[in-house]
Design a protein around this motif. Structure first.
Motif, short mmCIF file in Angstrom:
data_model
loop_
_atom_site.label_atom_id
_atom_site.label_comp_id
_atom_site.label_asym_id
_atom_site.label_seq_id
_atom_site.Cartn_x
_atom_site.Cartn_y
_atom_site.Cartn_z
N ILE A 103 1.12 -7.66 4.19
CA ILE A 103 0.98 -6.29 3.68
C ILE A 103 2.16 -5.43 4.15
N LEU B 225 -8.06 1.69 4.48
CA LEU B 225 -7.28 0.53 4.07
C LEU B 225 -6.79 -0.29 5.26
N LEU B 226 -6.39 0.38 6.33
CA LEU B 226 -5.96 -0.37 7.52
C LEU B 226 -7.11 -1.20 8.09
N ARG C 138 3.03 4.91 4.56
CA ARG C 138 2.05 5.97 4.80
C ARG C 138 2.31 7.22 3.97
N VAL D 192 0.86 -1.18 0.00
CA VAL D 192 0.00 0.00 0.00
C VAL D 192 0.90 1.23 0.00
N PHE E 24 2.76 -1.46 4.40
CA PHE E 24 1.95 -0.25 4.37
C PHE E 24 2.88 0.95 4.51
N GLU F 141 -5.96 6.09 4.37
CA GLU F 141 -5.15 5.28 5.28
C GLU F 141 -6.03 4.53 6.28
N ASN G 2 0.29 -0.47 16.01
CA ASN G 2 -0.05 -1.57 15.10
C ASN G 2 0.15 -2.90 15.82
N ILE H 132 0.74 -7.03 9.01
CA ILE H 132 0.88 -5.71 8.39
C ILE H 132 2.13 -5.01 8.94
N ILE I 41 4.17 -1.51 8.90
CA ILE I 41 3.86 -0.11 8.62
C ILE I 41 5.14 0.73 8.67
#
Length: 353
Positions: free
Chosen positions: A229, A218-219, A233, A202, A231, A215, A243, A248, A250
């Motif tokens: 994933i 999608l989260l 930002r 992402v 991610f 944001e 998180n 995921i 980030i």
């Protein structure tokens, strides 16, 4: 004899204008020029990270903000027009001082109308929009853009002139003005064969508040899956968001080789359909799913065009769900149009008397 100094100025509207200036700056250095970097806000921070050893100048900020509702965007931008015009005037005055201070030989301005000087005859404007889509007032916004472009000695369009192109009607007119030159698509990245680590990358970007709205959406959607994933930002900040989801990863921001590796090692990219993002993903030949910024007609047009060409699907932000991505298998992904060395050829402009 010192190298000829070229001012490279990028608009601070998202990070796309700054990132597509990166290959231009590198090509200038490779050809013996000395770049002077100029922008403001996040765009300037990014360029200073990429080129810490070159002089960096802070330009006046346009302070452009988006509305929360896409349908209100053009009216909000219209209300900001007086401030934008004032900034253009401030840019002109500052640019004239910079020409004297640094004995500039040339200027490359990425969508900053006020960064040009009558004292030199090497003013280049970079844009992929000869036509500026704005709904019912597209004729007016395109007319204003084309009038400003005429004030520059050359206009470089990061695309190809023939029918196989990325920008469509944005970057092509029925009658191309003499000062308009095509330089091929620009990207700081290279395609590398590497193992796939992530199901989806992402890649967020663009002005607030729409960046944060997407944001959160999608989260929430990906939090319900077990997909791997990454991610990103799109925020140049040390601030971290909580998180607790192991699947995921980030990051606030990646740049340079780290971002290149992340994209290459991802099966698919989910991103805004901003033009610089399209150029990057085209260079890397990636499969993608696009979510245009609400109300931004340019991104909506590009996303729709790519879907019609069977390169990549898209959907509106408010309609996005994980199930939307499943239709991506029917699309071939973006293609690399090839490096025609057009940018290197265009730099010869700075050699001519």
């Amino acid at each position: 004899m010192r190298n000829k100094r070229i001012l490279v100025a990028a608009l601070n509207w998202g990070l796309g204008h700054a990132t597509r200036c990166i290959p231009i700056i590198k090509e200038l250095v490779a050809n013996g020029y000395e770049p002077i970097i100029a922008s403001d806000g996040k765009a300037l921070k990014l360029l200073k990270k990429e080129f810490p050893h070159y002089q960096a100048i802070e330009l006046p900020s346009y302070n452009i903000t988006y509305s929360r509702k896409g349908s209100d965007l053009k009216w909000k931008l219209a209300r900001q027009a007086p401030g934008i015009l004032k900034t253009i005037q401030e840019e002109r005055r500052l640019t004239e001082r910079l020409v004297e201070q640094f004995e500039l030989f040339g200027i490359i301005s990425d969508n900053r109308w006020g960064v040009r000087s009558d004292k030199i005859k090497k003013n280049v404007f970079i844009t992929h929009q000869m036509n500026v889509l704005s709904g019912k007032i597209t004729f007016l916004s395109s007319y204003i853009q084309q009038r400003y472009i005429q004030k520059f000695d050359q206009c470089w369009i990061p695309d190809f002139e023939d029918e196989t192109n990325l920008s469509g009607k944005l970057g092509h007119l029925n009658n191309t003005p003499e000062n308009v030159k095509y330089i091929g698509t620009l990207s700081r990245f290279q395609k590398n064969e590497c193992p796939i680590i992530y199901d989806y990358l992402v890649l967020l970007s663009g002005p607030e508040p729409q960046r944060s709205i997407l944001e959160s959406k999608l989260l929430k959607e990906f939090g319900r899956t077990d997909l791997k994933i990454l991610f990103i930002r799109g925020i140049i900040s040390e601030e971290k968001i909580p998180n607790a989801l192991a699947h995921i990863s980030i990051k606030n921001y990646l740049y340079g080789e780290l971002l290149e590796n992340a994209i290459n090692s991802s099966e698919m990219v989910i991103a805004r359909s901003g033009y610089t993002t399209l150029m990057d993903l085209s260079k890397l030949e990636k499969k993608a799913f696009f979510i245009p910024t609400p109300g931004q007609k340019e991104q909506e047009y590009l996303a729709k065009r790519l879907e019609e060409l069977k390169y990549a699907p898209y959907c509106e932000q408010e309609n996005f769900t994980i199930t939307q991505i499943k239709k991506s298998g029917k699309y071939k992904g973006l293609s690399n149009f090839g490096d025609h060395s057009l940018l290197r050829d265009r730099l010869a402009f700075f050699e001519r008397e």
